[in-house]
Structure formats: structure tokens, C-alpha cells
Scaffold this motif. Structure first.
Motif, PDB file in Angstrom:
ATOM      1  N   THR A   5     -68.744  -0.460  16.625  1.00  0.00           N
ATOM      2  CA  THR A   5     -67.356   0.100  15.629  1.00  0.00           C
ATOM      3  C   THR A   5     -66.473   1.532  16.488  1.00  0.00           C
ATOM      4  O   THR A   5     -65.853   1.378  17.160  1.00  0.00           O
ATOM      5  CB  THR A   5     -67.074   0.614  14.506  1.00  0.00           C
ATOM      6  N   ILE A   6     -67.145   2.387  16.585  1.00  0.00           N
ATOM      7  CA  ILE A   6     -67.254   3.710  16.968  1.00  0.00           C
ATOM      8  C   ILE A   6     -66.962   3.753  18.865  1.00  0.00           C
ATOM      9  O   ILE A   6     -65.712   3.738  19.606  1.00  0.00           O
ATOM     10  CB  ILE A   6     -68.125   4.815  17.210  1.00  0.00           C
ATOM     11  N   TRP A   7     -67.317   2.795  19.495  1.00  0.00           N
ATOM     12  CA  TRP A   7     -67.828   1.999  21.049  1.00  0.00           C
ATOM     13  C   TRP A   7     -66.025   1.283  21.498  1.00  0.00           C
ATOM     14  O   TRP A   7     -65.297   1.781  22.119  1.00  0.00           O
ATOM     15  CB  TRP A   7     -68.837   0.767  21.335  1.00  0.00           C
ATOM     16  N   LEU A   8     -65.533   0.966  20.081  1.00  0.00           N
ATOM     17  CA  LEU A   8     -64.164  -0.085  20.859  1.00  0.00           C
ATOM     18  C   LEU A   8     -63.188   0.936  20.293  1.00  0.00           C
ATOM     19  O   LEU A   8     -62.364   0.689  21.155  1.00  0.00           O
ATOM     20  CB  LEU A   8     -64.555  -1.014  19.441  1.00  0.00           C
ATOM     21  N   LEU A   9     -63.154   1.488  19.392  1.00  0.00           N
ATOM     22  CA  LEU A   9     -62.171   2.561  18.948  1.00  0.00           C
ATOM     23  C   LEU A   9     -62.143   3.635  20.266  1.00  0.00           C
ATOM     24  O   LEU A   9     -61.020   4.076  20.313  1.00  0.00           O
ATOM     25  CB  LEU A   9     -62.538   3.283  17.029  1.00  0.00           C
ATOM     26  N   SER A  10     -63.216   4.314  20.896  1.00  0.00           N
ATOM     27  CA  SER A  10     -63.539   4.642  22.057  1.00  0.00           C
ATOM     28  C   SER A  10     -62.110   4.292  23.194  1.00  0.00           C
ATOM     29  O   SER A  10     -61.629   5.149  23.597  1.00  0.00           O
ATOM     30  CB  SER A  10     -64.627   5.268  22.432  1.00  0.00           C
ATOM     31  N   THR A  11     -63.016   3.127  22.867  1.00  0.00           N
ATOM     32  CA  THR A  11     -62.330   2.409  24.454  1.00  0.00           C
ATOM     33  C   THR A  11     -60.674   2.407  24.207  1.00  0.00           C
ATOM     34  O   THR A  11     -60.471   2.522  24.879  1.00  0.00           O
ATOM     35  CB  THR A  11     -62.637   1.018  24.347  1.00  0.00           C
ATOM     36  N   VAL A  12     -60.014   1.340  23.024  1.00  0.00           N
ATOM     37  CA  VAL A  12     -58.542   1.465  22.571  1.00  0.00           C
ATOM     38  C   VAL A  12     -58.405   2.979  22.768  1.00  0.00           C
ATOM     39  O   VAL A  12     -56.853   2.605  23.606  1.00  0.00           O
ATOM     40  CB  VAL A  12     -58.926   0.738  21.499  1.00  0.00           C
ATOM     41  N   THR A  13     -59.060   4.032  22.588  1.00  0.00           N
ATOM     42  CA  THR A  13     -57.931   5.294  22.615  1.00  0.00           C
ATOM     43  C   THR A  13     -57.634   5.479  23.986  1.00  0.00           C
ATOM     44  O   THR A  13     -56.945   6.048  24.134  1.00  0.00           O
ATOM     45  CB  THR A  13     -58.866   6.322  21.889  1.00  0.00           C
ATOM     46  N   ALA A  14     -58.485   5.653  24.428  1.00  0.00           N
ATOM     47  CA  ALA A  14     -58.923   5.959  26.399  1.00  0.00           C
ATOM     48  C   ALA A  14     -57.517   5.254  26.881  1.00  0.00           C
ATOM     49  O   ALA A  14     -56.953   5.439  27.723  1.00  0.00           O
ATOM     50  CB  ALA A  14     -60.358   5.641  27.302  1.00  0.00           C
ATOM     51  N   SER A  20     -50.024   5.289  29.057  1.00  0.00           N
ATOM     52  CA  SER A  20     -49.224   6.199  28.563  1.00  0.00           C
ATOM     53  C   SER A  20     -49.166   7.407  29.355  1.00  0.00           C
ATOM     54  O   SER A  20     -48.025   8.160  29.081  1.00  0.00           O
ATOM     55  CB  SER A  20     -49.351   6.719  26.959  1.00  0.00           C
ATOM     56  N   TYR A  21     -49.877   7.678  30.446  1.00  0.00           N
ATOM     57  CA  TYR A  21     -49.698   9.029  31.098  1.00  0.00           C
ATOM     58  C   TYR A  21     -48.531   8.661  31.658  1.00  0.00           C
ATOM     59  O   TYR A  21     -48.386   7.856  32.926  1.00  0.00           O
ATOM     60  CB  TYR A  21     -51.077   8.744  31.943  1.00  0.00           C
ATOM     61  N   ARG A  22     -47.367   9.471  31.882  1.00  0.00           N
ATOM     62  CA  ARG A  22     -46.428   9.473  32.924  1.00  0.00           C
ATOM     63  C   ARG A  22     -46.433  10.201  34.451  1.00  0.00           C
ATOM     64  O   ARG A  22     -46.879  10.786  34.124  1.00  0.00           O
ATOM     65  CB  ARG A  22     -45.731   9.885  32.473  1.00  0.00           C
ATOM     66  N   THR A  23     -46.408   9.913  35.304  1.00  0.00           N
ATOM     67  CA  THR A  23     -46.224  10.148  36.347  1.00  0.00           C
ATOM     68  C   THR A  23     -45.197  11.076  36.871  1.00  0.00           C
ATOM     69  O   THR A  23     -44.650  11.157  35.984  1.00  0.00           O
ATOM     70  CB  THR A  23     -46.678   9.211  37.738  1.00  0.00           C
ATOM     71  N   SER A  24     -45.009  12.254  37.913  1.00  0.00           N
ATOM     72  CA  SER A  24     -43.659  12.237  38.322  1.00  0.00           C
ATOM     73  C   SER A  24     -42.738  11.903  38.594  1.00  0.00           C
ATOM     74  O   SER A  24     -41.438  12.155  39.144  1.00  0.00           O
ATOM     75  CB  SER A  24     -44.197  13.797  39.005  1.00  0.00           C
ATOM     76  N   THR A  25     -42.672  10.826  39.086  1.00  0.00           N
ATOM     77  CA  THR A  25     -42.281   9.590  40.456  1.00  0.00           C
ATOM     78  C   THR A  25     -41.333   8.526  39.037  1.00  0.00           C
ATOM     79  O   THR A  25     -40.918   7.463  39.403  1.00  0.00           O
ATOM     80  CB  THR A  25     -42.332   8.665  41.283  1.00  0.00           C
ATOM     81  N   MET A  26     -41.958   8.894  37.549  1.00  0.00           N
ATOM     82  CA  MET A  26     -41.260   7.163  36.393  1.00  0.00           C
ATOM     83  C   MET A  26     -39.900   8.205  35.761  1.00  0.00           C
ATOM     84  O   MET A  26     -39.514   7.269  34.531  1.00  0.00           O
ATOM     85  CB  MET A  26     -42.528   7.541  35.663  1.00  0.00           C
ATOM     86  N   GLY A  27     -40.096   9.133  35.650  1.00  0.00           N
ATOM     87  CA  GLY A  27     -38.450   9.330  35.343  1.00  0.00           C
ATOM     88  C   GLY A  27     -37.608  11.058  35.416  1.00  0.00           C
ATOM     89  O   GLY A  27     -38.934  11.351  36.440  1.00  0.00           O
ATOM     90  N   VAL A  28     -37.061  10.827  34.276  1.00  0.00           N
ATOM     91  CA  VAL A  28     -36.208  12.223  34.693  1.00  0.00           C
ATOM     92  C   VAL A  28     -37.418  13.620  33.972  1.00  0.00           C
ATOM     93  O   VAL A  28     -38.207  13.902  32.925  1.00  0.00           O
ATOM     94  CB  VAL A  28     -35.226  12.147  33.637  1.00  0.00           C
ATOM     95  N   GLY A  29     -37.996  14.446  34.997  1.00  0.00           N
ATOM     96  CA  GLY A  29     -38.181  15.668  34.556  1.00  0.00           C
ATOM     97  C   GLY A  29     -37.683  16.725  33.918  1.00  0.00           C
ATOM     98  O   GLY A  29     -37.702  17.532  33.579  1.00  0.00           O
ATOM     99  N   GLY A  30     -36.477  16.802  33.825  1.00  0.00           N
ATOM    100  CA  GLY A  30     -35.550  17.836  33.021  1.00  0.00           C
ATOM    101  C   GLY A  30     -35.132  18.644  33.703  1.00  0.00           C
ATOM    102  O   GLY A  30     -35.831  18.743  35.263  1.00  0.00           O
ATOM    103  N   GLY A  31     -34.240  19.835  33.549  1.00  0.00           N
ATOM    104  CA  GLY A  31     -33.769  20.377  34.643  1.00  0.00           C
ATOM    105  C   GLY A  31     -32.998  20.633  35.114  1.00  0.00           C
ATOM    106  O   GLY A  31     -32.119  19.225  35.024  1.00  0.00           O
ATOM    107  N   THR A  32     -32.223  20.996  36.002  1.00  0.00           N
ATOM    108  CA  THR A  32     -30.524  20.560  37.013  1.00  0.00           C
ATOM    109  C   THR A  32     -30.727  21.625  37.746  1.00  0.00           C
ATOM    110  O   THR A  32     -31.731  21.487  38.383  1.00  0.00           O
ATOM    111  CB  THR A  32     -30.049  21.426  35.792  1.00  0.00           C
ATOM    112  N   SER A  33     -30.147  20.459  38.499  1.00  0.00           N
ATOM    113  CA  SER A  33     -30.229  20.784  40.358  1.00  0.00           C
ATOM    114  C   SER A  33     -29.063  21.956  40.741  1.00  0.00           C
ATOM    115  O   SER A  33     -27.885  21.733  40.424  1.00  0.00           O
ATOM    116  CB  SER A  33     -29.904  19.003  41.432  1.00  0.00           C
ATOM    117  N   ALA A  34     -29.309  22.423  41.693  1.00  0.00           N
ATOM    118  CA  ALA A  34     -28.020  23.720  42.024  1.00  0.00           C
ATOM    119  C   ALA A  34     -27.912  23.215  43.566  1.00  0.00           C
ATOM    120  O   ALA A  34     -26.546  23.080  43.738  1.00  0.00           O
ATOM    121  CB  ALA A  34     -29.321  24.865  42.677  1.00  0.00           C
TER     122      ALA A  34
END
Length: 160
Positions: A5-14, A20-34
Motif C-alpha cells: 500500500t505504501i509503495w503504491l501510494l508513493s508511486t502514484v504520488t511520484a 504536473s511539472y511544467r517546463t518553461s516552454t509549456m505556457g505563459v511565464g508571466g511578465g511583460t515584454s519591452a
């Protein structure tokens, strides 16, 4: 049973965290451009507040067939990081201004790169009076798209 059970929950969490990790090329990073990106209104810094009809690829907002003067839009260059399009202003058969209509701006890093590169590309185009300009280090993709769109605008203006 408890270890499984602990191994299964750890695997699912990982897995949830990994996907859900978002890279820098996946969307708007905020801020405005000059970087001044003209969306069809006035040309930044010229005081020109007139708005003309939207133009398509290689369209002209100036005198058609005459390289004496006017504003000419280059085609939209589809690059790896997004579209690049420029508009040139021509007076007396010379390029007097180059405005970036579109540059990649999908995230904060794109904005940083273009804030640095676009003014350099603009100045190089004004100095060279052609699309034969050097690539800006660190902005190769934008430089390539800028040159492509600039050449289309020059062609539309019937300059050299």
C-alpha cells in the motif's frame, strides 16, 4: 500488505508530480515584454496614430507598386518558438523604420530573448537597408524568422 500500500501510494504520488511539472516552454511565464509589438495600430515611437486596414502576408499599407513611400508588412514566418512578422516603413526608396508586429512571446524566456534581440535586428536592418543581417547570438530562431519576414516586406515594397 502494508508495504504494498505504501509503495503504491508513493508511486502514484511520484507519477502525479512528474506529469504536473511544467517546463518553461509549456505556457505563459508571466511578465511583460519591452519589445514594441504593433498589433495593427500606431507604429511605436513615431507619433503616427492612424490605423489602416489589417494587411495580410506581404501586404502593403503604402503606395502599391511604388517604393517611394509607405508601410509594408512581411509575411508571417512560422518559427519553432512562434510566429515572427515585421513591418517596414519606406520613404524616398529607403527603409526608415522596422517594427516587429509579431515575435515569439509564449513564455518569459522568449520575452527576455526578444527584448534583447529585436532592437539589435532592427538597427542592423536599418543600417544594411536589406535582409542581409547577422544572427543575434542566443536568438537564432527569432533572427531567422525576422530575416525571412523582412525580406518579404522588402519584396512587397519593390526595393532592391
Amino acid at each position: 500488505m502494508r508495504r504494498i500500500t505504501i509503495w503504491l501510494l508513493s508511486t502514484v504520488t511520484a507519477l502525479v508530480l512528474l506529469f504536473s511539472y511544467r517546463t518553461s516552454t509549456m505556457g505563459v511565464g508571466g511578465g511583460t515584454s519591452a519589445v514594441a509589438v504593433d498589433r495593427g495600430g500606431a507604429t511605436p515611437g513615431t507619433g503616427d496614430t492612424s490605423t489602416g486596414p489589417p494587411t495580410g502576408d506581404s501586404g502593403s499599407t503604402g503606395d502599391s507598386g511604388d517604393s517611394g513611400g509607405g508601410r509594408y508588412d512581411g509575411s508571417v514566418a512560422q518559427t519553432r518558438w512562434g510566429p515572427v512578422q515585421v513591418r517596414i516603413t519606406v520613404a524616398g526608396g529607403r527603409i526608415t523604420d522596422v517594427t516587429a508586429l509579431q515575435v515569439p512571446d509564449g513564455n518569459f524566456r522568449d520575452q527576455q530573448i526578444n527584448d534583447y534581440a529585436v532592437p539589435i535586428l532592427r538597427q542592423a536592418a536599418l543600417t544594411a537597408q536589406s535582409a542581409r543581417i547577422d544572427t543575434v547570438s542566443g536568438a537564432t530562431v527569432t533572427s531567422d524568422g525576422y530575416r525571412e519576414s523582412l525580406q518579404a516586406a522588402i519584396d512587397a515594397a519593390h526595393l532592391r
